[in-house]
Design a protein around this motif. Structure first.
Motif, PDB file in Angstrom:
ATOM      1  N   GLN A  85       0.829  -1.206   0.000  1.00  0.00           N
ATOM      2  CA  GLN A  85       0.000   0.000   0.000  1.00  0.00           C
ATOM      3  C   GLN A  85       0.865   1.260   0.000  1.00  0.00           C
ATOM      4  O   GLN A  85       0.547   2.233  -0.679  1.00  0.00           O
ATOM      5  CB  GLN A  85      -0.945  -0.028   1.201  1.00  0.00           C
ATOM      6  N   THR A  88       2.181   1.649  -3.460  1.00  0.00           N
ATOM      7  CA  THR A  88       1.123   2.182  -4.322  1.00  0.00           C
ATOM      8  C   THR A  88       0.936   3.674  -4.109  1.00  0.00           C
ATOM      9  O   THR A  88       0.815   4.451  -5.067  1.00  0.00           O
ATOM     10  CB  THR A  88      -0.199   1.437  -4.053  1.00  0.00           C
ATOM     11  N   GLN A  89       0.906   4.109  -2.849  1.00  0.00           N
ATOM     12  CA  GLN A  89       0.732   5.530  -2.556  1.00  0.00           C
ATOM     13  C   GLN A  89       1.885   6.353  -3.112  1.00  0.00           C
ATOM     14  O   GLN A  89       1.702   7.501  -3.541  1.00  0.00           O
ATOM     15  CB  GLN A  89       0.614   5.751  -1.052  1.00  0.00           C
ATOM     16  N   LYS A  90       3.064   5.755  -3.153  1.00  0.00           N
ATOM     17  CA  LYS A  90       4.235   6.467  -3.669  1.00  0.00           C
ATOM     18  C   LYS A  90       4.066   6.803  -5.145  1.00  0.00           C
ATOM     19  O   LYS A  90       4.312   7.947  -5.560  1.00  0.00           O
ATOM     20  CB  LYS A  90       5.490   5.623  -3.438  1.00  0.00           C
ATOM     21  N   ILE A  92       1.219   6.901  -6.769  1.00  0.00           N
ATOM     22  CA  ILE A  92       0.055   7.778  -6.891  1.00  0.00           C
ATOM     23  C   ILE A  92       0.441   9.234  -6.635  1.00  0.00           C
ATOM     24  O   ILE A  92       0.012  10.149  -7.359  1.00  0.00           O
ATOM     25  CB  ILE A  92      -1.061   7.329  -5.928  1.00  0.00           C
ATOM     26  N   ASP A  93       1.268   9.467  -5.617  1.00  0.00           N
ATOM     27  CA  ASP A  93       1.688  10.835  -5.301  1.00  0.00           C
ATOM     28  C   ASP A  93       2.467  11.462  -6.449  1.00  0.00           C
ATOM     29  O   ASP A  93       2.390  12.682  -6.670  1.00  0.00           O
ATOM     30  CB  ASP A  93       2.557  10.835  -4.034  1.00  0.00           C
ATOM     31  N   VAL A 120      -6.486   2.160  -0.889  1.00  0.00           N
ATOM     32  CA  VAL A 120      -5.578   3.233  -1.288  1.00  0.00           C
ATOM     33  C   VAL A 120      -6.147   3.991  -2.485  1.00  0.00           C
ATOM     34  O   VAL A 120      -6.122   5.228  -2.529  1.00  0.00           O
ATOM     35  CB  VAL A 120      -4.183   2.670  -1.632  1.00  0.00           C
ATOM     36  N   GLN A 123      -8.970   6.309  -1.457  1.00  0.00           N
ATOM     37  CA  GLN A 123      -8.531   7.509  -0.749  1.00  0.00           C
ATOM     38  C   GLN A 123      -8.058   8.608  -1.699  1.00  0.00           C
ATOM     39  O   GLN A 123      -8.068   9.789  -1.337  1.00  0.00           O
ATOM     40  CB  GLN A 123      -7.395   7.156   0.218  1.00  0.00           C
ATOM     41  N   ASN A 124      -7.660   8.234  -2.900  1.00  0.00           N
ATOM     42  CA  ASN A 124      -7.036   9.188  -3.819  1.00  0.00           C
ATOM     43  C   ASN A 124      -7.887   9.564  -5.025  1.00  0.00           C
ATOM     44  O   ASN A 124      -7.689  10.640  -5.600  1.00  0.00           O
ATOM     45  CB  ASN A 124      -5.710   8.613  -4.313  1.00  0.00           C
TER      46      ASN A 124
END
Length: 315
Positions: A85, A88-90, A92-93, A120, A123-124
């Motif tokens: 996760q 993945t967030q990395k 996405i950012d 995740v 949230q985005n």
């Protein structure tokens, strides 16, 4: 000895021409800010920082699934759910600043990876749908059900403002028991080549096979996506001349499909070998823009190539 019908693209870097190698962009000696219609050989987590902001109409994201897998000698090791996760967030950012306000995003995964991805992604972005692709191929198991499905998450930046061309992605099905009303065909077409119905697309895709050795699009990449699958997404969620972005481009299937459908594109791939295979395919687009399974502006069922050819001959 390889069969003459085997069209798989799997040549080595040593066999690639200097001209082909020079078409691949290297981050250290290229201005990447406004580049398009190219493949960049590099690490997406570094390269995305140098790209133009708010340029992407459609992002196609096929990251390594949370599995132990080898890609051209590069190993991806399975992580814990929380680690995957964070991974993945990395990306996405890094991706979000590149997206237009009405952009769409499609993320590919297997069923297990989806469990980690879903919270995740939610949230985005706005989750519009989860598509199930009946991939068919897969290893059997003595202790579990064969894994023959994959997920494709359909996401948007804005919940209400996004592109979706539903009439561009209809599926043509053969009518086995045609229904008539007052002697006229109802919701189907009677042609010299058979009876057909063009149906509205659903979130279950059972008409797409993975590339195999006798298909010109097939490469030696271990997780290659079919051009037909990518064509559905590109036609539905972008328009001609839009900008398609793929930060995990592999052997270039998304880029090739975008080019065939008159979209601009940019791909990033860390394996130089896969970059070269992708560029080789892109160089062939000008001579061949066909997408297997997509004929007459509709998507056909599996195993209907003869019917498609017959339809084209009589058109």
């Amino acid at each position: 000895m390889r069969s003459k019908r085997n069209k798989t693209i799997d040549f080595s870097l040593k066999e690639a021409s200097p001209e082909l190698l020079n078409q691949i962009l290297q981050p250290n000696n290229s201005d990447l800010h406004a580049v398009q219609d190219k493949i960049i050989n590099g690490d997406s987590f570094k390269v995305m920082n140098n790209l133009a902001l708010q340029q992407v109409d459609l992002a196609l994201i096929d990251p390594p699934y949370n599995l132990n897998k080898q890609y051209d000698g590069l190993n991806f090791k399975k992580m814990s759910t929380s680690q995957y996760q964070a991974y993945t967030q990395k990306w996405i950012d890094l991706l979000k600043p590149l997206l237009k306000s009405n952009a769409s995003i499609y993320v590919f995964s297997d069923w297990a990876t989806s469990i980690a991805l879903a919270p995740v992604l939610e949230q985005n972005f706005t989750i519009q749908n989860r598509i199930t692709w009946q991939r068919e191929k897969g290893r059997g198991s003595q202790k579990n059900w064969k894994n023959g499905m994959e997920d494709i998450w359909f996401l948007t930046v804005n919940a209400n403002n996004y592109t979706f061309n539903v009439n561009q992605v209809k599926q043509r099905r053969q009518v086995v028991a045609p229904y008539r009303q007052d002697g006229m065909a109802k919701d189907w077409q009677s042609t010299k080549n058979g009876n057909f119905r063009d149906t509205m697309p659903s979130n279950f895709w059972d008409d797409i096979s993975i590339p195999y050795w006798s298909m010109p699009e097939n490469t030696g990449h271990p997780t290659q996506k079919p051009e037909k699958l990518l064509a559905k997404i590109i036609l539905a969620s972008s328009n001609p001349n839009d900008f398609i972005f793929d930060p995990f481009a592999g052997s270039g299937s998304s880029l090739v499909t975008a080019a065939k459908l008159n979209r601009h594109y940019l791909g990033i791939e860390q394996s130089m070998l896969y970059c070269v295979w992708g560029q080789y395919r892109l160089n062939q687009v000008k001579d061949n823009q066909t997408i297997q399974g997509y004929t007459d502006g509709v998507f056909w069922e599996r195993n209907t190539l003869a019917a498609q050819r017959k339809f084209q001959r009589h058109k």
